[in-house]
Design a protein around this motif. Structure first.
Motif, mmCIF file in Angstrom:
data_model
loop_
_atom_site.group_PDB
_atom_site.id
_atom_site.type_symbol
_atom_site.label_atom_id
_atom_site.label_comp_id
_atom_site.label_asym_id
_atom_site.label_seq_id
_atom_site.Cartn_x
_atom_site.Cartn_y
_atom_site.Cartn_z
ATOM 1 N N ARG A 1 0.853 -1.189 0.000
ATOM 2 C CA ARG A 1 0.000 0.000 0.000
ATOM 3 C C ARG A 1 0.888 1.238 0.000
ATOM 4 N NH1 ARG A 1 -2.702 -0.276 4.870
ATOM 5 N NH2 ARG A 1 -4.133 -1.741 3.920
ATOM 6 N N ASN A 2 0.531 2.196 -0.844
ATOM 7 C CA ASN A 2 1.240 3.478 -0.871
ATOM 8 C C ASN A 2 0.258 4.576 -1.223
ATOM 9 O OD1 ASN A 2 1.590 4.018 -3.965
ATOM 10 N ND2 ASN A 2 2.160 1.875 -3.657
ATOM 11 N N PHE A 3 0.662 5.799 -0.958
ATOM 12 C CA PHE A 3 -0.225 6.950 -1.118
ATOM 13 C C PHE A 3 0.381 7.925 -2.112
ATOM 14 C CE2 PHE A 3 -0.445 5.245 3.157
ATOM 15 C CZ PHE A 3 -1.790 4.935 3.252
ATOM 16 N N TRP A 4 -0.487 8.563 -2.857
ATOM 17 C CA TRP A 4 -0.044 9.518 -3.875
ATOM 18 C C TRP A 4 -0.916 10.760 -3.762
ATOM 19 C CZ3 TRP A 4 -2.555 11.191 -8.456
ATOM 20 C CH2 TRP A 4 -1.731 11.883 -9.346
ATOM 21 N N PHE A 5 -0.288 11.905 -3.700
ATOM 22 C CA PHE A 5 -1.001 13.183 -3.629
ATOM 23 C C PHE A 5 -0.461 14.084 -4.721
ATOM 24 C CE2 PHE A 5 -1.249 17.607 -2.246
ATOM 25 C CZ PHE A 5 -2.616 17.714 -2.021
ATOM 26 N N SER A 6 -1.370 14.824 -5.363
ATOM 27 C CA SER A 6 -0.893 15.765 -6.366
ATOM 28 C C SER A 6 -1.741 17.033 -6.334
ATOM 29 C CB SER A 6 -0.946 15.159 -7.766
ATOM 30 O OG SER A 6 -2.281 15.042 -8.215
ATOM 31 N N TYR A 7 -1.112 18.100 -6.783
ATOM 32 C CA TYR A 7 -1.768 19.384 -6.963
ATOM 33 C C TYR A 7 -1.406 19.878 -8.356
ATOM 34 C CZ TYR A 7 -2.480 24.392 -6.888
ATOM 35 O OH TYR A 7 -2.859 25.656 -7.223
ATOM 36 N N THR A 8 -2.413 20.294 -9.099
ATOM 37 C CA THR A 8 -2.186 20.792 -10.441
ATOM 38 C C THR A 8 -2.815 22.171 -10.578
ATOM 39 O OG1 THR A 8 -2.322 18.538 -11.300
ATOM 40 C CG2 THR A 8 -2.463 20.306 -12.909
ATOM 41 N N TYR A 9 -2.050 23.087 -11.107
ATOM 42 C CA TYR A 9 -2.569 24.423 -11.414
ATOM 43 C C TYR A 9 -2.561 24.572 -12.935
ATOM 44 C CZ TYR A 9 -3.109 29.444 -11.725
ATOM 45 O OH TYR A 9 -3.559 30.695 -12.042
ATOM 46 N N SER A 10 -3.714 24.880 -13.489
ATOM 47 C CA SER A 10 -3.839 25.060 -14.944
ATOM 48 C C SER A 10 -4.066 26.531 -15.263
ATOM 49 C CB SER A 10 -5.034 24.261 -15.468
ATOM 50 O OG SER A 10 -4.936 22.925 -15.097
ATOM 51 N N PHE A 11 -3.468 26.967 -16.360
ATOM 52 C CA PHE A 11 -3.698 28.347 -16.799
ATOM 53 C C PHE A 11 -3.768 28.419 -18.294
ATOM 54 C CE2 PHE A 11 0.756 27.726 -15.956
ATOM 55 C CZ PHE A 11 1.400 28.247 -17.055
#
Length: 104
Positions: free
Chosen positions: A94-104
Motif C-alpha cells: 500500500r502506498n499513497f499519492w497526492f498531487s496538486y495541479t494548477y492550470s492556466f
C-alpha cells in the motif's frame, strides 16, 4: 469506475491476473514442476477535487488492501540454493499519492 459530482470526483481501479500459466522460462510448461500462478486482484482508490477552474487536488491509495504477491521457492543453482519469487511481479505494498495541479 469513475464518479463525479460538482468539483469532486473519485475512481476505483482494479488490476487482476487470473488463470496464468507459470512456464518456468520454458516455451512448453511442465505443469507438475511449474503450477499455475494464484489469481489476484489489486484495488486502487482515488479522489480529486477541482477548486474553481485552475486548481486540482488528487489523492490515491494504491494497493488499497495491502496485498503481497510473493511465492518464494528454492532454486538449485551451480553455486547452491537461491530463492526466487514465482510470481515474477514485484508489486509495491500500500502506498499513497497526492498531487496538486494548477492550470492556466
Amino acid at each position: 469506475m469513475n464518479y463525479e459530482n460538482g468539483g469532486f470526483g473519485s475512481f476505483l481501479r482494479l488490476r487482476a491476473k487470473m488463470d496464468m500459466v507459470n512456464t518456468g522460462g520454458k516455451s512448453v510448461p511442465d505443469q507438475t514442476k511449474y503450477p499455475k500462478y494464484n489469481d489476484y486482484v489489486v484495488a486502487d482508490l482515488g479522489i480529486n477535487y477541482r477548486y474553481m477552474k485552475n486548481h486540482n487536488f488528487a489523492f490515491t491509495v494504491n494497493n488499497l488492501f495491502d496485498k503481497e504477491f510473493y511465492d518464494w521457492t528454492a532454486v538449485q543453482g551451480r553455486k547452491g540454493i537461491s530463492y526466487s519469487n514465482l510470481y515474477r511481479d514485484y508489486l509495491e505494498g500500500r502506498n499513497f499519492w497526492f498531487s496538486y495541479t494548477y492550470s492556466f
